[in-house]
Design an enzyme around this catalytic site. Structure first.
Site, mmCIF file in Angstrom:
data_model
loop_
_atom_site.group_PDB
_atom_site.id
_atom_site.type_symbol
_atom_site.label_atom_id
_atom_site.label_comp_id
_atom_site.label_asym_id
_atom_site.label_seq_id
_atom_site.Cartn_x
_atom_site.Cartn_y
_atom_site.Cartn_z
ATOM 1 N N ASP A 454 0.843 -1.197 0.000
ATOM 2 C CA ASP A 454 0.000 0.000 0.000
ATOM 3 C C ASP A 454 0.881 1.251 0.000
ATOM 4 O OD1 ASP A 454 -2.472 1.233 -0.011
ATOM 5 O OD2 ASP A 454 -2.748 1.134 2.157
ATOM 6 N N GLU A 457 2.225 4.677 -4.432
ATOM 7 C CA GLU A 457 2.174 5.507 -5.651
ATOM 8 C C GLU A 457 3.522 6.161 -6.000
ATOM 9 O OE1 GLU A 457 -1.644 4.441 -4.385
ATOM 10 O OE2 GLU A 457 -0.175 5.567 -3.231
ATOM 11 N N ASP A 533 -9.291 3.258 -2.522
ATOM 12 C CA ASP A 533 -10.172 3.827 -1.489
ATOM 13 C C ASP A 533 -11.453 4.403 -2.074
ATOM 14 O OD1 ASP A 533 -8.134 3.109 0.162
ATOM 15 O OD2 ASP A 533 -7.385 5.139 0.501
#
Length: 623
Positions: A454, A457, A533
């Site tokens: 997670d 990015e 999300d």
């Protein structure tokens, strides 16, 4: 509607009071890091630095208006087997047939070659060995290259390219190729009136990507809704469909990009990249054939263990150990099948990767073993940021090995994430990937069966836009060297590559279970995914099918959404309808954010529990 005070309190609860000051300062630190360096070797000082700092704080677009230079007329053509090299006045074009229906086009200006590190490519040129006869024809106005599946033509006036199918129907036609004064690249093509565009990875936009500009820059929006973009996984691959048939195009350029798909000019697609070369692959055929070709080029998912297709339960976060045991017991008591429980960030010791909190989980190995006996596996989250703490083994060994991202002056860069200030591994360095993969040993030995990567990015906490590393961060890029503008979009992909390779080395007889929030073309070779999300709203439920199908068209087929939505609160009707849809998607997990009510199959009582149970059972009947 929450008040400003409530929003502020929720933000503090989410990121932690220790991060509020760092998040507030981060936009200025990032802007200064970008302003200080013209390039990886040249600094700015004085008034020039101040101007660049102000510009970095206020700049919205990474691609500014340009003085464009086109290719010019063709001057020389040379042929070599499956390829043609075309010298134009201002650029060189290399056209290579990999198969009868798949072509690679490369265009660059003399002395400015910048071939990408082939992270996306699973099958290199030398492995494409079954090319049928290729016919070359040169007329007064064009060079034609033809197979039994497609024809490619190059105009001798301006080196623009057109593609046609076996029937001679035009499928895709260039308007121009051009280069800007600061290294940006542009490719414009025409679109026919009825043409539809599908794909481009994970996007919260309508199915048809026409009539808007899409930003390709992996971003953590911390919750998204209809028409928000960019979000977490941007892939420069799309399928065009019109009356003559369909084609697929993949742009092998990792830089920040803007794809204006007819927003500015209704029938023009304009593809702009902040750097690198113009390099793209195009295939022509049925949609099924196109996806087969594309995944032959960029790779396919590993076969997952069967239990990864079962129902999975998550929230931010299940802890302590007694809560996890109670959850497993609830599944048994309610007669609901479940194959995996996910542990979010609160299982860690102070959010440190590869650790677990010994008070909350005093015997993680026993917990994992007991759950396995009940048919339930544990999946644990691992984030990209590594806490800055000299007493923390992962940070200490990463610093000793010089394995973290750094500024051009060689100083490790730190930014705020869950643990506070963090360093970020440079996953474009093979040494880093080996080190990172070896760190999973302790969790594997404790019985953790899979991992979700997670915040990759990569995302950092910032009070304004730009929640990632500075553009001027240096990356190894397999020894080639480059900055974060080039490495950003492949950061998450290389993180899961390191994870998968580490798991295979540590457990060579097990199928590795790796999930990712961010990725790029070819990420499917290393990981499955989820759609990040989302919100607990009917509108977000509606978005799920376009999101998942677009990822499939972009090569990432093992994916699914957080059932019930992640942010906000679902009611029984929304959760039930969402789960009924999720039954038919590869990844089948319910998940919800911190400070929300329970979102398990029995949380809403009857009649929802009976309906949800029946549909989860249907999933297992299908398996």
């Amino acid at each position: 509607m929450p008040t400003i005070s409530e929003n502020l309190l929720n933000s503090i609860k989410a990121i932690g009071i220790h991060n509020v000051d760092a998040a507030a300062k981060y936009p200025y630190r990032k802007a200064l890091a970008e302003a200080q360096w013209k390039s990886l070797t040249e600094r700015r000082t004085g008034a020039e630095l101040l101007r660049a700092f102000r510009q970095s704080l206020t700049e919205k677009s990474r691609i500014k208006p340009q003085e464009w230079q086109g290719t010019g007329a063709v001057q020389l053509i040379s042929r070599n087997g499956r390829s043609a090299v075309i010298q134009a006045e201002n650029a060189t074009l290399e056209i290579t047939f990999l198969a009868s229906d798949l072509v690679r086009v490369r265009a660059y200006q003399p002395g400015k070659e910048h071939p990408p590190v082939p992270y996306a490519i699973a099958k290199p040129e030398e492995d494409w060995t079954d090319l049928p006869p290729l016919k070359f024809t040169q007329t007064e106005s064009a060079l034609l290259m033809t197979t039994d599946k497609l024809s490619l033509g190059v105009s001798l006036d301006d080196a623009t390219i057109f593609f046609a199918n076996a029937n001679g129907d035009l499928m895709r036609v260039d308007v121009d190729m051009a280069w800007g004064t600061d290294g940006v690249v542009r490719h414009r093509t025409s679109m026919v009136a009825e043409e539809h565009i599908f794909g481009l990875g994970e996007r919260a936009t309508p199915w048809n990507r026409r009539r808007r500009t899409h930003i390709l820059w992996n971003t953590d929006p911390a919750g998204y809704t209809d028409n928000d973009e960019p979000i977490n996984m941007n892939i420069p691959t799309y399928v065009g469909v019109h009356n003559a048939g369909s084609y697929l195009v993949f742009y092998e350029n990792t830089y920040y990009a803007e794809f204006d798909m007819g927003e500015s000019l209704p029938n023009i697609a304009e593809h702009r990249f902040a750097g690198g070369e113009l390099r793209y692959y195009i295939a022509i055929g049925s949609t099924k054939t196109l996806i087969e070709r594309y995944t032959e080029l960029t790779g396919r998912h590993d076969l997952q263990p069967l239990w990864m297709l079962g129902y999975q339960q998550s929230r931010w976060s299940y802890y302590p150990e007694e809560r996890v045991r109670k959850l497993a017991q609830d599944f048994r008591e309610h007669d609901v099948p479940c194959d995996a429980i996910h542990l979010d960030i609160d299982y860690m010791e102070g959010f440190r990767n590869f650790t677990w909190d010994k008070e909350r989980f005093p015997d993680l190995a026993r917990l994992a073993a007991d759950l396995r006996e009940q048919g339930i596996k544990l999946i644990a989250i691992i984030d990209a940021g590594v806490k800055k703490d000299p007493d923390y083994d992962t940070y200490r060994t990463g610093m000793q090995g010089d394995l973290f991202c750094k500024l051009p002056d060689g100083k490790t860069f730190h930014a705020p994430v869950w643990p506070g200030m963090c360093a970020f591994p440079d996953f474009t360095d093979s040494r880093t990937r080996r080190w990172w993969g070896a760190n999973y040993r302790s969790l594997l030995e404790a019985g953790i069966a899979g991992f979700w990567n997670d915040m990759n990015e990569p995302a950092v906490f910032s009070s304004q836009t730009g929640q990632t590393l500075p553009d001027t961060i240096y990356h190894d890029m397999e020894g080639q060297g480059g900055d974060h503008r080039e490495a950003h979009n492949i950061y998450g992909m290389q993180m899961v590559r390191a994870t998968r390779e580490g798991l295979l080395k540590l457990q060579p007889d097990q199928r590795p279970v790796v999930m990712t929030r961010a990725g790029w073309a070819g990420v499917q070779r290393h990981s499955t995914s989820w759609t990040a999300d989302n919100e607990s709203t009917w509108n977000s439920l509606r978005l799920t099918i376009p999101l998942v199908t677009a990822l499939g068209l972009s090569g990432v087929s093992f994916t699914g959404s957080d059932i019930g939505g992640f942010t906000k609160e679902a009611d029984g009707e929304l959760f039930t309808r969402w789960l009924q849809m999720g039954v038919f998607m590869p990844f089948f997990r319910a998940h919800t954010v911190i400070n929300t009510p329970d979102q398990e199959p029995w949380a809403y009582g009857e009649p929802y529990l009976s309906i949800v149970r029946r549909f989860i059972q249907l999933r297992y009947e299908l398996l």
